[in-house]
Design a protein around this motif. Sequence first.
Motif, PDB file in Angstrom:
ATOM      1  N   GLY A  68       0.887  -0.933   0.002  1.00 60.02           N
ATOM      2  CA  GLY A  68      -0.213  -0.019   0.055  1.00 60.02           C
ATOM      3  C   GLY A  68       0.792   1.078   0.080  1.00 60.02           C
ATOM      4  O   GLY A  68       2.055   0.990  -0.312  1.00 60.02           O
ATOM      5  N   PRO A  69       0.422   2.340   0.160  1.00 61.42           N
ATOM      6  CA  PRO A  69       1.137   3.605   0.198  1.00 61.42           C
ATOM      7  C   PRO A  69       2.115   3.466   1.491  1.00 61.42           C
ATOM      8  O   PRO A  69       1.748   3.125   2.442  1.00 61.42           O
ATOM      9  N   ASN A  70       3.326   3.996   1.131  1.00 61.37           N
ATOM     10  CA  ASN A  70       4.469   4.061   1.959  1.00 61.37           C
ATOM     11  C   ASN A  70       4.161   5.125   3.133  1.00 61.37           C
ATOM     12  O   ASN A  70       4.425   5.250   4.306  1.00 61.37           O
ATOM     13  N   GLN A  71       3.457   6.474   2.724  1.00 64.84           N
ATOM     14  CA  GLN A  71       3.127   7.479   3.482  1.00 64.84           C
ATOM     15  C   GLN A  71       1.793   7.871   2.929  1.00 64.84           C
ATOM     16  O   GLN A  71       0.974   7.475   2.062  1.00 64.84           O
ATOM     17  N   MET A  72       1.343   8.899   3.903  1.00 66.54           N
ATOM     18  CA  MET A  72      -0.115   9.297   3.542  1.00 66.54           C
ATOM     19  C   MET A  72       0.187  10.701   2.732  1.00 66.54           C
ATOM     20  O   MET A  72       1.373  11.114   2.336  1.00 66.54           O
ATOM     21  N   GLY A  73      -0.789  11.225   2.118  1.00 63.56           N
ATOM     22  CA  GLY A  73      -1.022  12.476   1.545  1.00 63.56           C
ATOM     23  C   GLY A  73       0.094  12.607   0.380  1.00 63.56           C
ATOM     24  O   GLY A  73       0.397  11.825  -0.571  1.00 63.56           O
ATOM     25  N   PRO A  74       0.940  13.820   0.291  1.00 68.13           N
ATOM     26  CA  PRO A  74       2.036  13.631  -0.595  1.00 68.13           C
ATOM     27  C   PRO A  74       2.955  12.635  -1.003  1.00 68.13           C
ATOM     28  O   PRO A  74       3.578  12.819  -1.945  1.00 68.13           O
ATOM     29  N   GLY A  75       3.106  11.918  -0.020  1.00 71.15           N
ATOM     30  CA  GLY A  75       4.080  10.594   0.028  1.00 71.15           C
ATOM     31  C   GLY A  75       3.190   9.327  -0.562  1.00 71.15           C
ATOM     32  O   GLY A  75       3.962   8.327  -0.889  1.00 71.15           O
ATOM     33  N   SER A  76       2.084   9.524  -0.720  1.00 70.52           N
ATOM     34  CA  SER A  76       1.108   8.186  -1.138  1.00 70.52           C
ATOM     35  C   SER A  76       1.515   7.820  -2.517  1.00 70.52           C
ATOM     36  O   SER A  76       0.707   6.679  -2.914  1.00 70.52           O
ATOM     37  N   HIS A  77       2.201   8.458  -3.602  1.00 77.28           N
ATOM     38  CA  HIS A  77       2.450   7.798  -4.716  1.00 77.28           C
ATOM     39  C   HIS A  77       3.506   6.982  -4.528  1.00 77.28           C
ATOM     40  O   HIS A  77       3.890   6.195  -5.534  1.00 77.28           O
ATOM     41  N   MET A  78       4.129   6.697  -3.521  1.00 75.62           N
ATOM     42  CA  MET A  78       5.176   5.581  -3.182  1.00 75.62           C
ATOM     43  C   MET A  78       4.559   4.574  -2.564  1.00 75.62           C
ATOM     44  O   MET A  78       3.792   4.728  -1.420  1.00 75.62           O
ATOM     45  N   ALA A  79       4.931   3.248  -2.873  1.00 69.50           N
ATOM     46  CA  ALA A  79       4.302   2.037  -2.232  1.00 69.50           C
ATOM     47  C   ALA A  79       5.462   1.535  -1.315  1.00 69.50           C
ATOM     48  O   ALA A  79       6.503   1.876  -1.363  1.00 69.50           O
ATOM     49  N   THR A  80       4.987   0.548  -0.387  1.00 67.64           N
ATOM     50  CA  THR A  80       5.915  -0.230   0.296  1.00 67.64           C
ATOM     51  C   THR A  80       5.372  -1.684   0.568  1.00 67.64           C
ATOM     52  O   THR A  80       4.124  -1.846  -0.150  1.00 67.64           O
TER      53      THR A  80
END
Length: 162
Positions: A68-80
């Motif tokens: 899922g997303p690595n971070q919320m909001g502005p970092g949500s385009h990166m998965a983990t």
Amino acid sequence: MRIREATEADWPAIWPIVEAVARAGETYTYPRDLTEAGGRALWMQAPPGVTLVAVDDDDRVLGTAKTGPNQMGPGSHMATGSFMVAEAARGQGVGRALGEAVIARAAADGYRAMQFNAVVEANRGAVRLWRALGFEIIGTVPEAFAHPAEGLVGLHIMHRRL
């Protein structure tokens, strides 16, 4: 072996894997006395995340992964992603199959890259696998993990563009 999305009905087969890995204390920063409820909250993802299972021909769970997303909001385009394989199924390609499935799923879901935030450097098999699947170590936090056998070891941050 096939990979599919986990359902709530899979949890009784997933929990022993999560419990064994947490109790060993060698690869995750999870508490060694993790409860089943705590394990479920950590592992069973709510959308936009997803939990997967690798199953054999009899639908027995061999391993599990979550992404899922690595971070919320502005970092949500990166998965983990996170991965666990049942002890009896290790060395049979389950981790690689789950890794490939998670990478494909994250790419299909539109993520631009995948980042693992805390790969224990003493988990040499995982580090080798992630490198083979295109991940690079972009940094290591020294002595950030108290390994039960090797003492204080680093936590790698690993990254791969999708």
